[in-house]
Write a protein that holds these residues in place. Sequence first.
Motif, PDB file in Angstrom:
ATOM      1  N   THR A 171       0.834  -1.203   0.000  1.00 39.29           N
ATOM      2  CA  THR A 171       0.000   0.000   0.000  1.00 39.29           C
ATOM      3  C   THR A 171       0.869   1.255   0.000  1.00 39.29           C
ATOM      4  N   MET A 172       1.878   1.277   0.875  1.00 34.56           N
ATOM      5  CA  MET A 172       2.760   2.440   0.942  1.00 34.56           C
ATOM      6  C   MET A 172       3.543   2.592  -0.358  1.00 34.56           C
ATOM      7  N   ALA A 173       4.070   1.477  -0.879  1.00 35.95           N
ATOM      8  CA  ALA A 173       4.815   1.531  -2.140  1.00 35.95           C
ATOM      9  C   ALA A 173       3.929   2.063  -3.262  1.00 35.95           C
ATOM     10  N   GLY A 174       2.659   1.645  -3.277  1.00 35.71           N
ATOM     11  CA  GLY A 174       1.732   2.118  -4.304  1.00 35.71           C
ATOM     12  C   GLY A 174       1.474   3.608  -4.203  1.00 35.71           C
ATOM     13  N   GLU A 175       1.350   4.131  -2.976  1.00 35.98           N
ATOM     14  CA  GLU A 175       1.149   5.566  -2.789  1.00 35.98           C
ATOM     15  C   GLU A 175       2.349   6.350  -3.312  1.00 35.98           C
ATOM     16  N   VAL A 176       3.545   5.876  -2.976  1.00 34.51           N
ATOM     17  CA  VAL A 176       4.751   6.586  -3.420  1.00 34.51           C
ATOM     18  C   VAL A 176       4.906   6.457  -4.934  1.00 34.51           C
ATOM     19  N   GLU A 177       4.616   5.291  -5.476  1.00 34.73           N
ATOM     20  CA  GLU A 177       4.719   5.114  -6.931  1.00 34.73           C
ATOM     21  C   GLU A 177       3.804   6.096  -7.661  1.00 34.73           C
ATOM     22  N   ALA A 178       2.594   6.298  -7.147  1.00 36.08           N
ATOM     23  CA  ALA A 178       1.673   7.241  -7.779  1.00 36.08           C
ATOM     24  C   ALA A 178       2.260   8.652  -7.788  1.00 36.08           C
ATOM     25  N   THR A 179       2.925   9.038  -6.700  1.00 39.04           N
ATOM     26  CA  THR A 179       3.548  10.365  -6.631  1.00 39.04           C
ATOM     27  C   THR A 179       4.697  10.465  -7.620  1.00 39.04           C
ATOM     28  N   VAL A 180       5.543   9.448  -7.660  1.00 38.62           N
ATOM     29  CA  VAL A 180       6.685   9.459  -8.579  1.00 38.62           C
ATOM     30  C   VAL A 180       6.193   9.540 -10.023  1.00 38.62           C
ATOM     31  N   ARG A 181       5.168   8.776 -10.355  1.00 39.31           N
ATOM     32  CA  ARG A 181       4.626   8.803 -11.729  1.00 39.31           C
ATOM     33  C   ARG A 181       4.080  10.186 -12.072  1.00 39.31           C
ATOM     34  N   GLN A 182       3.468  10.846 -11.101  1.00 43.11           N
ATOM     35  CA  GLN A 182       2.921  12.186 -11.343  1.00 43.11           C
ATOM     36  C   GLN A 182       4.045  13.160 -11.696  1.00 43.11           C
ATOM     37  N   PHE A 183       5.159  13.082 -10.988  1.00 42.97           N
ATOM     38  CA  PHE A 183       6.276  13.992 -11.252  1.00 42.97           C
ATOM     39  C   PHE A 183       7.087  13.567 -12.477  1.00 42.97           C
ATOM     40  N   ARG A 184       7.170  12.283 -12.729  1.00 43.73           N
ATOM     41  CA  ARG A 184       7.969  11.791 -13.850  1.00 43.73           C
ATOM     42  C   ARG A 184       7.251  11.975 -15.175  1.00 43.73           C
ATOM     43  N   GLY A 185       5.941  11.811 -15.190  1.00 42.34           N
ATOM     44  CA  GLY A 185       5.200  11.900 -16.448  1.00 42.34           C
ATOM     45  C   GLY A 185       5.659  10.824 -17.415  1.00 42.34           C
ATOM     46  N   ASP A 186       5.821  11.183 -18.676  1.00 42.90           N
ATOM     47  CA  ASP A 186       6.249  10.220 -19.699  1.00 42.90           C
ATOM     48  C   ASP A 186       7.763  10.140 -19.834  1.00 42.90           C
ATOM     49  N   ASN A 187       8.490  10.881 -19.025  1.00 41.66           N
ATOM     50  CA  ASN A 187       9.941  10.943 -19.139  1.00 41.66           C
ATOM     51  C   ASN A 187      10.568   9.692 -18.528  1.00 41.66           C
ATOM     52  N   GLU A 188      11.195   8.862 -19.353  1.00 39.49           N
ATOM     53  CA  GLU A 188      11.873   7.668 -18.848  1.00 39.49           C
ATOM     54  C   GLU A 188      13.337   7.932 -18.543  1.00 39.49           C
ATOM     55  N   GLY A 189      13.824   9.107 -18.942  1.00 39.32           N
ATOM     56  CA  GLY A 189      15.214   9.470 -18.680  1.00 39.32           C
ATOM     57  C   GLY A 189      15.341  10.173 -17.347  1.00 39.32           C
ATOM     58  N   GLU A 190      16.427  10.897 -17.194  1.00 40.92           N
ATOM     59  CA  GLU A 190      16.665  11.631 -15.954  1.00 40.92           C
ATOM     60  C   GLU A 190      15.675  12.780 -15.817  1.00 40.92           C
ATOM     61  N   VAL A 191      15.159  12.950 -14.618  1.00 39.28           N
ATOM     62  CA  VAL A 191      14.355  14.116 -14.270  1.00 39.28           C
ATOM     63  C   VAL A 191      15.234  14.922 -13.315  1.00 39.28           C
ATOM     64  N   PRO A 192      15.921  15.955 -13.818  1.00 40.63           N
ATOM     65  CA  PRO A 192      16.941  16.644 -13.021  1.00 40.63           C
ATOM     66  C   PRO A 192      16.442  17.062 -11.643  1.00 40.63           C
ATOM     67  N   LEU A 226      11.356   1.512  -6.845  1.00 45.99           N
ATOM     68  CA  LEU A 226      12.771   1.899  -6.873  1.00 45.99           C
ATOM     69  C   LEU A 226      13.256   2.066  -8.308  1.00 45.99           C
ATOM     70  N   GLY A 227      12.900   1.130  -9.174  1.00 49.90           N
ATOM     71  CA  GLY A 227      13.288   1.245 -10.575  1.00 49.90           C
ATOM     72  C   GLY A 227      12.740   2.515 -11.204  1.00 49.90           C
ATOM     73  N   LEU A 228      11.530   2.884 -10.824  1.00 53.43           N
ATOM     74  CA  LEU A 228      10.906   4.091 -11.362  1.00 53.43           C
ATOM     75  C   LEU A 228      11.654   5.352 -10.916  1.00 53.43           C
ATOM     76  N   THR A 229      12.279   5.308  -9.737  1.00 52.77           N
ATOM     77  CA  THR A 229      13.043   6.465  -9.258  1.00 52.77           C
ATOM     78  C   THR A 229      14.457   6.503  -9.835  1.00 52.77           C
TER      79      THR A 229
END
Length: 195
Positions: free
Chosen positions: A142-163, A183-186
């Motif tokens: 549950t916690m991992a899913g909450e954080v993943e949703a936040t990371v996806r929101q900030f990352r968007g479609d960018n699979e490269g570095e997000v400075p 972790l892989g998503l970050t």
Amino acid sequence: MSELDLKPAADQMARLLEGVPDDALDSATPCPRYCVRDLIGHIGGFALAFKAAAEKNLGEMTSQPPAVRQTVLEPDWRERIVGDLAALVAAWQIPAAWDGMTQAGGVDLPGEIAGRVVLDELVVHGWDVSRATGQPFHCDDTMAGEVEATVRQFRGDNEGEVPGLFGPIVQVSPESSSLERLLGLTGRDPAWSPS
């Protein structure tokens, strides 16, 4: 967006910091910008900045992006940061923290998003500390899913570095755990270990 309970992640971070041996402070971490000492400095800094953000106490503490520098830790850094983490949690337990706009790292953002960023910082950097210092780490799905949703929101479609936020996505297997996928998503390798 509902309020999140930040206490379990903050309590785990506090235990991890208390368990950091002095001889590990200059060790590498999965976060390539930081050694353990620098990562601890960052954690202490975000605890103060996001407490101020929760209280809408905007100013120098919330208007500056985090600095990457060699950190000098005072002798009582463990007690101080553990106390600051408890104060951070208390600030975010007040419903008004999640309402309206606030600021953190020089970025204006809704309180509800800032609170989710706090959870992201606690979980991801908690894992960083645990891996760098050989301590156990727990993050339920549950916690991992909450954080993943936040990371996806900030990352968007960018699979490269997000400075300033994330490295390029690290691909993980379909059988990976929810934490490993996060972790892989970050941009972290879930198999990272100190060399």
